[in-house]
Structure formats: C-alpha cells, structure tokens
Motif scaffolding. Structure first.
Motif, PDB file in Angstrom:
ATOM      1  N   TYR A  44      69.948   5.103 -46.402  1.00  0.00           N
ATOM      2  CA  TYR A  44      68.812   5.953 -45.886  1.00  0.00           C
ATOM      3  C   TYR A  44      68.265   5.564 -44.598  1.00  0.00           C
ATOM      4  CZ  TYR A  44      69.611   8.033 -50.544  1.00  0.00           C
ATOM      5  OH  TYR A  44      70.403   8.477 -51.674  1.00  0.00           O
ATOM      6  N   PRO A  45      68.194   6.069 -43.492  1.00  0.00           N
ATOM      7  CA  PRO A  45      67.360   5.593 -42.407  1.00  0.00           C
ATOM      8  C   PRO A  45      66.070   5.846 -42.440  1.00  0.00           C
ATOM      9  CG  PRO A  45      68.635   7.708 -41.719  1.00  0.00           C
ATOM     10  CD  PRO A  45      68.738   7.433 -43.269  1.00  0.00           C
ATOM     11  N   PHE A  46      65.259   5.000 -41.962  1.00  0.00           N
ATOM     12  CA  PHE A  46      63.669   4.741 -41.792  1.00  0.00           C
ATOM     13  C   PHE A  46      63.479   4.685 -40.177  1.00  0.00           C
ATOM     14  CE2 PHE A  46      64.669   4.372 -46.142  1.00  0.00           C
ATOM     15  CZ  PHE A  46      63.856   5.358 -46.778  1.00  0.00           C
ATOM     16  N   SER A  47      62.884   5.597 -39.670  1.00  0.00           N
ATOM     17  CA  SER A  47      62.823   5.028 -38.217  1.00  0.00           C
ATOM     18  C   SER A  47      61.383   5.324 -37.680  1.00  0.00           C
ATOM     19  CB  SER A  47      63.837   5.879 -37.151  1.00  0.00           C
ATOM     20  OG  SER A  47      63.617   5.672 -35.856  1.00  0.00           O
ATOM     21  N   ALA A  48      60.817   4.419 -36.633  1.00  0.00           N
ATOM     22  CA  ALA A  48      59.510   4.542 -36.346  1.00  0.00           C
ATOM     23  C   ALA A  48      59.447   4.183 -34.881  1.00  0.00           C
ATOM     24  CB  ALA A  48      58.552   3.730 -37.175  1.00  0.00           C
ATOM     25  N   GLU A  49      58.557   4.721 -34.050  1.00  0.00           N
ATOM     26  CA  GLU A  49      58.588   4.276 -32.513  1.00  0.00           C
ATOM     27  C   GLU A  49      58.019   2.888 -32.753  1.00  0.00           C
ATOM     28  OE1 GLU A  49      56.228   5.615 -28.623  1.00  0.00           O
ATOM     29  OE2 GLU A  49      55.700   6.607 -30.301  1.00  0.00           O
ATOM     30  N   ARG A  50      58.780   1.941 -31.670  1.00  0.00           N
ATOM     31  CA  ARG A  50      58.327   0.772 -31.552  1.00  0.00           C
ATOM     32  C   ARG A  50      57.237   0.559 -31.002  1.00  0.00           C
ATOM     33  NH1 ARG A  50      61.138  -4.071 -31.987  1.00  0.00           N
ATOM     34  NH2 ARG A  50      63.223  -2.824 -32.333  1.00  0.00           N
ATOM     35  N   ILE A  51      56.242  -0.162 -31.304  1.00  0.00           N
ATOM     36  CA  ILE A  51      54.962  -0.480 -30.912  1.00  0.00           C
ATOM     37  C   ILE A  51      54.842  -1.662 -30.041  1.00  0.00           C
ATOM     38  CG2 ILE A  51      52.585  -1.043 -31.565  1.00  0.00           C
ATOM     39  CD1 ILE A  51      53.386   0.828 -34.195  1.00  0.00           C
ATOM     40  N   ALA A  52      54.506  -1.608 -28.957  1.00  0.00           N
ATOM     41  CA  ALA A  52      54.518  -3.031 -27.956  1.00  0.00           C
ATOM     42  C   ALA A  52      53.307  -3.653 -28.319  1.00  0.00           C
ATOM     43  CB  ALA A  52      54.363  -2.276 -26.586  1.00  0.00           C
ATOM     44  N   LYS A  74      56.971   2.412 -45.304  1.00  0.00           N
ATOM     45  CA  LYS A  74      57.513   2.288 -43.882  1.00  0.00           C
ATOM     46  C   LYS A  74      56.115   2.941 -43.048  1.00  0.00           C
ATOM     47  CE  LYS A  74      60.062   2.032 -39.929  1.00  0.00           C
ATOM     48  NZ  LYS A  74      60.472   0.791 -39.471  1.00  0.00           N
ATOM     49  N   HIS A  75      55.717   4.055 -43.576  1.00  0.00           N
ATOM     50  CA  HIS A  75      54.457   4.781 -43.060  1.00  0.00           C
ATOM     51  C   HIS A  75      53.303   3.683 -43.017  1.00  0.00           C
ATOM     52  CE1 HIS A  75      51.713   7.771 -42.140  1.00  0.00           C
ATOM     53  NE2 HIS A  75      51.099   7.483 -43.078  1.00  0.00           N
ATOM     54  N   PHE A  76      53.134   2.921 -44.124  1.00  0.00           N
ATOM     55  CA  PHE A  76      52.042   2.324 -44.264  1.00  0.00           C
ATOM     56  C   PHE A  76      52.203   0.861 -43.157  1.00  0.00           C
ATOM     57  CE2 PHE A  76      49.923  -1.398 -45.992  1.00  0.00           C
ATOM     58  CZ  PHE A  76      48.586  -1.064 -46.436  1.00  0.00           C
ATOM     59  N   VAL A  77      53.143   0.400 -43.209  1.00  0.00           N
ATOM     60  CA  VAL A  77      53.365  -0.915 -42.279  1.00  0.00           C
ATOM     61  C   VAL A  77      53.229  -0.424 -40.820  1.00  0.00           C
ATOM     62  CG1 VAL A  77      55.928  -0.988 -42.127  1.00  0.00           C
ATOM     63  CG2 VAL A  77      54.524  -3.168 -42.162  1.00  0.00           C
ATOM     64  N   THR A  78      53.928   0.652 -40.469  1.00  0.00           N
ATOM     65  CA  THR A  78      53.938   1.107 -39.132  1.00  0.00           C
ATOM     66  C   THR A  78      52.468   1.471 -38.741  1.00  0.00           C
ATOM     67  OG1 THR A  78      56.172   2.344 -39.306  1.00  0.00           O
ATOM     68  CG2 THR A  78      54.660   2.973 -37.661  1.00  0.00           C
ATOM     69  N   LEU A  79      51.463   1.906 -39.636  1.00  0.00           N
ATOM     70  CA  LEU A  79      50.161   2.115 -39.116  1.00  0.00           C
ATOM     71  C   LEU A  79      49.437   0.726 -38.937  1.00  0.00           C
ATOM     72  CD1 LEU A  79      49.264   5.589 -40.916  1.00  0.00           C
ATOM     73  CD2 LEU A  79      49.969   5.041 -38.255  1.00  0.00           C
ATOM     74  N   ALA A  80      49.881  -0.168 -39.925  1.00  0.00           N
ATOM     75  CA  ALA A  80      49.186  -1.443 -39.881  1.00  0.00           C
ATOM     76  C   ALA A  80      49.512  -2.151 -38.640  1.00  0.00           C
ATOM     77  CB  ALA A  80      49.833  -2.212 -41.058  1.00  0.00           C
ATOM     78  N   ILE A  81      50.940  -2.088 -38.039  1.00  0.00           N
ATOM     79  CA  ILE A  81      51.129  -2.713 -36.668  1.00  0.00           C
ATOM     80  C   ILE A  81      50.634  -1.833 -35.762  1.00  0.00           C
ATOM     81  CG2 ILE A  81      53.079  -3.132 -35.271  1.00  0.00           C
ATOM     82  CD1 ILE A  81      54.785  -3.222 -37.646  1.00  0.00           C
ATOM     83  N   LYS A  82      50.362  -0.435 -35.667  1.00  0.00           N
ATOM     84  CA  LYS A  82      49.729   0.052 -34.441  1.00  0.00           C
ATOM     85  C   LYS A  82      48.375  -0.171 -34.362  1.00  0.00           C
ATOM     86  CE  LYS A  82      48.964   5.044 -33.112  1.00  0.00           C
ATOM     87  NZ  LYS A  82      49.192   6.423 -33.483  1.00  0.00           N
ATOM     88  N   HIS A  83      47.524  -0.260 -35.716  1.00  0.00           N
ATOM     89  CA  HIS A  83      46.241  -0.768 -35.408  1.00  0.00           C
ATOM     90  C   HIS A  83      46.071  -2.212 -35.649  1.00  0.00           C
ATOM     91  CE1 HIS A  83      45.365   3.593 -35.266  1.00  0.00           C
ATOM     92  NE2 HIS A  83      46.053   3.790 -36.183  1.00  0.00           N
ATOM     93  N   GLY A 131      63.837  -4.691 -36.953  1.00  0.00           N
ATOM     94  CA  GLY A 131      62.866  -4.854 -35.997  1.00  0.00           C
ATOM     95  C   GLY A 131      63.343  -6.001 -35.023  1.00  0.00           C
ATOM     96  N   HIS A 132      64.275  -6.668 -34.940  1.00  0.00           N
ATOM     97  CA  HIS A 132      64.817  -7.624 -33.924  1.00  0.00           C
ATOM     98  C   HIS A 132      65.684  -6.980 -33.196  1.00  0.00           C
ATOM     99  CE1 HIS A 132      62.996 -10.460 -36.924  1.00  0.00           C
ATOM    100  NE2 HIS A 132      63.026 -11.216 -35.991  1.00  0.00           N
ATOM    101  N   LEU A 133      66.253  -5.671 -33.383  1.00  0.00           N
ATOM    102  CA  LEU A 133      67.019  -5.078 -32.457  1.00  0.00           C
ATOM    103  C   LEU A 133      66.365  -4.428 -31.371  1.00  0.00           C
ATOM    104  CD1 LEU A 133      69.965  -3.499 -34.569  1.00  0.00           C
ATOM    105  CD2 LEU A 133      69.813  -5.739 -33.318  1.00  0.00           C
ATOM    106  N   GLN A 134      66.756  -3.810 -30.319  1.00  0.00           N
ATOM    107  CA  GLN A 134      66.330  -3.172 -29.179  1.00  0.00           C
ATOM    108  C   GLN A 134      65.962  -1.592 -29.727  1.00  0.00           C
ATOM    109  OE1 GLN A 134      65.101  -4.500 -26.408  1.00  0.00           O
ATOM    110  NE2 GLN A 134      65.878  -6.480 -27.322  1.00  0.00           N
ATOM    111  N   GLY A 135      65.116  -0.799 -28.980  1.00  0.00           N
ATOM    112  CA  GLY A 135      64.927   0.431 -29.213  1.00  0.00           C
ATOM    113  C   GLY A 135      64.060   0.696 -30.492  1.00  0.00           C
ATOM    114  N   ASP A 136      64.108   1.756 -31.046  1.00  0.00           N
ATOM    115  CA  ASP A 136      63.075   1.976 -32.143  1.00  0.00           C
ATOM    116  C   ASP A 136      63.351   1.053 -33.330  1.00  0.00           C
ATOM    117  OD1 ASP A 136      62.186   4.341 -30.536  1.00  0.00           O
ATOM    118  OD2 ASP A 136      63.132   6.132 -31.584  1.00  0.00           O
TER     119      ASP A 136
END
Length: 274
Positions: free
Chosen positions: A195-203, A236-245, A178-183
């Motif tokens: 094993y990579p786990f990628s998600a779109e960066r949420i502003a 990863k899915h759970f925390v991504t949606l937690a950040i998105k919302h 999360g501290h790097l640039q990009g996704d």
C-alpha cells in the motif's frame, strides 16, 4: 461511560521536546488517546545533536513497566529508543503477554547522526523483538541494517519490506522513503499487498522527531480501534502536516509541529474538538 483509548510509549527522552517520549505524548494527546510512558534512557539532546545519555537502571525500567501494565488498560503500544540487550530482554518479557498492537520504531540514529543504540543490541532487536511486532516503521538507513542490503530505489524498498516480514517475522513493515529523491513515498507491506502512501516533499530542515511522531500517530489510531491500513493513512496525513508547519527553533534541525493538523481544514481526519 465509554473507555478512553490508551496508548503506551517505551522510549528515551528529549528535553528539547521534539522527539522521544515527548513527541509521542504530544502526538497521543493531539489524537485523543490517553498517553502513558516508560522511560528507558534520559537523553541530553537538542536540535543540534546528542550531548549525553544516561540509561535508566534495569530494575527501574522493569518497575515502570510493571506499574503501568498491572494497573492501566493498554490498547496499543510502541517502542522507540532501547539502547542495549538487557533493556530489550526486560521489555520483551513484559510485553509478550500484552494483547495489543505493537508498533516498533527501530530507533538507531538521531536526525543529527548520533548513534542511540549499542551495536550488539541491533541484532537482538532484529532477532527477538521484531517478530513480536504488529508493524515496524524503519526509514531507509534503519531498513538497510535490518535486511543487510543497500536501498537505492523504490523496488529496493519493496524487497526490503518483504524480507522484514517473511524472513525476519514482523507482522507488517512500513518502509519510509524520506531519504530517497522525489515525493515522500512510503510503502506498507502486510505480507501480501503493498500500500503506497505519498506526499509532496516539503523543503525544510525541521525534521527532528518525525519518525517518533509518525509511529506515535499510528499507535494512537490503533489504540482507537482503526485497522493498520487506516492508522497508517491517517498517521501519514498527521506527520505530513506536522512537517509542513514545523518550527524553526534552535540552531539545528527544528522540531515538527504536533498541532500542525489543526492549522489546515481536513474534514476526513479532523478531530471533533478542533
């Protein structure tokens, strides 16, 4: 009657509800694991930072651990904020005989930048607790401390994961990017495969408690019998949606939304009672 999955968190508090055991227990509940907690420190904090810290007396930490371990099933457990060596020694002794996956969130600095662990305790964490883990989940600043090297690229992340597993003895390492640039790409290294786990960066600035929530979700899924790879993928899915919302609450970094997963249809991970 089927036995309910039980998950234990050993960590500090957050009266504003976004991080620490509060985030852990919310996550366990959302993912249908029965949550238990042992409090190491009472922290006066909110979205703007940490105002005060009171460490629980050592014998009380020991008694909490004994109370839970002697009576309740523990199918997976995690540690978060453990502020000093004396706490770590007690916890290490008590968890050494637990036959359950151990997820370490190596909490050292709050989102606000406040230091949460004594400097001399960091070495003990690295040398004594880390080798007991099933998986450790550092962000980049935490990983830099563990490996004593700067991490600026994806290759640096992978090299750090190898050091954490092969040299420091962790069962596996989940390096969070999360501290790097990009996704927002994370890498799980199990000693042989990345094993990579990628998600779109949420502003959003509302990231208070993301590390706690992510590691708690991994713990919950492990308590239910998922493999480490499955647990990380779902978490990863759970925390991504937690950040998105996430919520714009407070004057600082707002909290993640622990029921964010309910806001979107996702049949792959949907819980049966949503």
């Amino acid at each position: 009657m089927n036995q309910v999955a039980c998950a234990l968190t050993i960590a500090g508090t957050d009266p504003s509800g976004g991080a620490g055991i509060h985030a852990d227990l919310k996550t366990f509940q959302e993912l249908q694991s029965y949550g238990m907690s042992v409090i190491t420190s009472v922290v006066a904090q909110n979205t703007t930072g940490v105002q005060a810290i009171h460490h629980i007396p050592l014998e009380m930490i020991e008694q909490q651990l004994d109370s839970v371990i002697s009576d309740m099933p523990i199918h997976a457990f995690k540690t978060g904020m453990i502020a000093n060596i004396d706490m770590m020694k007690i916890i290490a002794k008590r968890i050494s005989n637990l036959n359950a996956p151990y997820v370490m969130d190596p909490v050292m600095v709050a989102t606000s930048g406040d230091v949460l662990i004594e400097e001399n305790a960091r070495d003990f964490l690295r040398e004594s607790l880390l080798p007991m883990t099933t998986v450790v989940t550092p962000n980049i600043p935490e990983a830099e401390f563990l490996v004593e090297e700067k991490i600026n690229t994806v290759d640096d992340m992978k090299n750090a994961a190898k050091i954490i597993v092969h040299d420091l003895g962790a069962g596996a390492a989940l390096l969070k990017g999360g501290h790097l640039q990009g996704d927002a790409i994370d890498f799980l290294y199990d000693g042989s495969t990345f094993y990579p786990f990628s998600a779109e960066r949420i502003a959003t600035k509302n990231t208070h408690g993301t590390g706690c929530t992510y590691s708690a979700a991994i713990t919950a899924y492990l308590s239910q019998g998922d493999s480490l790879l499955e647990a990380v993928e779902k978490a990863k899915h759970f925390v991504t949606l937690a950040i998105k919302h996430s919520f714009s609450l407070g004057a600082g970094n707002g909290p993640t939304n622990h029921w964010g997963v309910r806001k979107e249809s996702s049949s792959q991970y949907e819980q049966t009672n949503y």
